[in-house]
Write an enzyme that holds these catalytic residues in place. Structure first.
Site, PDB file in Angstrom:
ATOM      1  CB  CYS A 108      -1.006   0.061   1.154  1.00 36.01           C
ATOM      2  SG  CYS A 108      -0.121  -0.196   2.683  1.00 36.01           S
ATOM      3  CG  HIS A 153      -4.684  -0.003   3.581  1.00 34.01           C
ATOM      4  ND1 HIS A 153      -3.671  -0.336   2.690  1.00 34.01           N
ATOM      5  CD2 HIS A 153      -5.825   0.404   2.553  1.00 34.01           C
ATOM      6  CE1 HIS A 153      -4.308  -0.517   1.260  1.00 34.01           C
ATOM      7  NE2 HIS A 153      -5.543  -0.029   1.345  1.00 34.01           N
ATOM      8  CG  HIS A 162      -6.580   0.466  -2.262  1.00 31.48           C
ATOM      9  ND1 HIS A 162      -6.570  -0.163  -1.141  1.00 31.48           N
ATOM     10  CD2 HIS A 162      -7.610   0.510  -3.060  1.00 31.48           C
ATOM     11  CE1 HIS A 162      -8.053  -0.888  -1.188  1.00 31.48           C
ATOM     12  NE2 HIS A 162      -8.542  -0.490  -2.462  1.00 31.48           N
TER      13      HIS A 162
END
Length: 366
Positions: free
Chosen positions: A277, A324, A336
């Protein structure tokens, strides 16, 4: 140095937290893939069972064939014994008739007695007659014994053949049952593979449609921004009390990020070969000449806080206690690299997991 010590922990948190993340379509694909793995495991077990069942069936069939060969040989012996018995029986009856019914003085009992020249000769003559009879009887006894033994052996072989044939049928049924189950599981696996392929194709098409919509929104947004005062909103305060950051100058990050839709997730990855991420965010901004740290917690400390109501394309959105991060693309959506087994894709901030774990957003201002 503190960030370096925290970096591995934050990266692990990012990877672990995202196992539960993802849209409905991605979850469905993951569920189907898990089901496919389970079916494959069952296929492996059944395949091993089938091989063992085949071996047992072949062994039983081989033994049955040996019994059948023994039965064939035994039947030949039995026919021979019956023939010998019949021949011996006929010969013995003929001799008995000859001894007791014939008038031939050389073979009748009376002739034996009267023809003797002495007691010694009489004894010898009687013993000779008895010897002949005893030989006939002995031969007959041997034939009867042999016939009895072969008959007993035949009965034993018939019983063994019946039992072995039943075992062969049972093992054939077991083999066929396993083979049927194996075919069913293979059919199920092929069906699941087809479903997964269909889901992946549908998700890919959906992602492309979302990307086109996002690009259209971005174009419209940039056009509107060019018409506005560059200093609009500086220093103002939003309704939720979060400072409204200056307009983003990195909306182009969205276009760059879109190029990597479908790139696989790789833990610690920060290149088109695979991203995690924070590696994805750092790489996209790196293409614009902006150096960002690779770790989510460190990226949170870059730029200016942005309220959700003031989100603009290019803003960084954070989730799950900074576990995240993704890039906002407008329309309440962000791009993402979610987690292991997934790829770079577009998700909505309203999806259950993201809505429940939303931490906030940061805008890169320079």
């Amino acid at each position: 140095r503190a960030l370096k010590r925290q970096a591995p922990v934050l990266a692990i948190a990012c990877a672990a937290a995202l196992v539960a993340a993802g849209g409905a379509s991605a979850d469905t694909i993951g569920q189907k893939q898990a089901q496919a793995r389970q079916v494959l495991a069952q296929i492996g077990v059944l395949d091993g069972s089938l091989q063992r069942a085949k071996s047992r069936y072949e062994l039983a069939s081989t033994k049955l064939a040996a019994i059948e060969r023994s039965l064939t040989i035994n039947k030949v012996g039995l026919r021979t014994a019956r023939s010998n018995f019949k021949t011996s029986q006929i010969a013995l009856m003929q001799r008995l008739r000859t001894i007791y019914q014939t008038r031939d003085q050389q073979t009748s009992t009376l002739a034996v007695v009267l023809g003797a020249t002495s007691i010694s000769d009489l004894v010898n003559r009687i013993e000779a007659v008895h010897s002949v009879s005893q030989q006939d009887v002995a031969v007959m006894t041997q034939v009867i014994t042999f016939k009895h033994q072969i008959t007993v052996h035949e009965h034993a072989l018939v019983r063994a053949h019946h039992a072995q044939a039943q075992l062969v049928r049972q093992r054939l049924d077991a083999k066929n049952a396993i083979s049927y189950q194996l075919q069913k599981q293979q059919g199920l696996y092929n069906s699941i593979k087809g479903q997964i392929a269909g889901l992946i194709a549908a998700e890919r098409a959906r992602q492309l449609a979302l990307a086109r919509q996002a690009q259209q929104r971005l174009t419209a947004y940039e056009e509107a921004q060019r018409l506005q005062n560059p200093g609009f909103g500086v220093g103002a305060v939003g309704a939720d009390g979060i400072s409204i950051a200056p307009p983003s100058q990195y909306t182009g990050a969205v276009g760059i990020a879109m190029r990597y839709l479908g790139t696989p997730y790789v833990w610690g990855g920060s290149s088109p070969a695979g991203f995690d991420c924070s590696g994805f965010v750092a790489y996209v901004y790196g293409q614009m000449g902006v150096s960002l740290p690779h770790y989510t917690g460190a990226q949170w400390n870059v730029g200016v806080a942005v309220s959700r109501s003031d989100l603009q394309p290019g803003d960084l959105v954070f989730f799950d206690g900074l576990g995240h991060v993704g890039i906002y693309i407008g329309g309440n959506e962000f791009i993402h690299s979610p987690h292991t087994g997934d790829v770079v894709r577009i998700s909505s901030l309203d999806e259950a997991w993201y809505a429940a774990t939303y931490d906030g957003a940061r805008r890169i201002t320079g």
